[in-house]
Design an enzyme around this catalytic site. Sequence first.
Site, PDB file in Angstrom:
ATOM      1  N   CYS A 152     -13.564 -22.048  80.266  1.00 37.06           N
ATOM      2  CA  CYS A 152     -12.718 -23.220  80.015  1.00 37.06           C
ATOM      3  C   CYS A 152     -13.596 -24.484  80.028  1.00 37.06           C
ATOM      4  CB  CYS A 152     -11.633 -23.316  81.096  1.00 37.06           C
ATOM      5  SG  CYS A 152     -12.263 -23.775  82.742  1.00 37.06           S
ATOM      6  N   GLU A 197     -16.507 -17.603  86.867  1.00 38.63           N
ATOM      7  CA  GLU A 197     -17.832 -18.219  86.720  1.00 38.63           C
ATOM      8  C   GLU A 197     -18.066 -19.284  87.783  1.00 38.63           C
ATOM      9  OE1 GLU A 197     -15.496 -19.676  83.058  1.00 38.63           O
ATOM     10  OE2 GLU A 197     -15.155 -18.334  84.741  1.00 38.63           O
ATOM     11  N   CYS A 202     -15.234 -25.205  83.642  1.00 35.74           N
ATOM     12  CA  CYS A 202     -16.327 -24.285  83.978  1.00 35.74           C
ATOM     13  C   CYS A 202     -17.529 -24.484  83.055  1.00 35.74           C
ATOM     14  CB  CYS A 202     -15.847 -22.840  83.937  1.00 35.74           C
ATOM     15  SG  CYS A 202     -14.725 -22.445  85.298  1.00 35.74           S
ATOM     16  N   HIS A 257     -12.086 -19.928  89.108  1.00 37.06           N
ATOM     17  CA  HIS A 257     -12.428 -19.059  87.994  1.00 37.06           C
ATOM     18  C   HIS A 257     -13.657 -18.219  88.352  1.00 37.06           C
ATOM     19  CE1 HIS A 257     -10.228 -21.666  84.768  1.00 37.06           C
ATOM     20  NE2 HIS A 257      -9.431 -21.233  85.726  1.00 37.06           N
TER      21      HIS A 257
END
Length: 141
Positions: free
Chosen positions: A97, A71, A100, A69
Amino acid sequence: MSKKQEKYDRAYLRMAREWGKLSYCKRKQVGAIVVKDRMIISDGYNGTPSGFENFCEDEEGYTKWYVLHAEANALSKVAASTQSCKGATLYITLSPCQQCSKLIHQSGIVRVVFSEAYRDTSGVDFLVKAGVEITHLPFED
């Protein structure tokens, strides 16, 4: 939030959106920028790990399990540098999510600004519980 802060927040979110356009993912392109003391210390977008082919989805169109992802990519870059996320703000085009969110909290980020809400809000709920300031600023265009 002051008008000046909102102006900066929107500018950094626009930069995160542009960064997300670098992603090879077809389903969703997400960008992230980490800012500390008004300096960008990291950036990231969703995609496959270094050395892997730039195909995020399998033959059925599902995202491959190993796609990182945005981040997570941005935080990994900070971890490999001499910088620290302690006290920083994360600007991201899609709210984080669950997985993360744990990384964001552990990294010392104190504020998350996002433009689009992910369907599962449990990551944001976790960050609120952890004391991270959350700001939802939808894109205006």
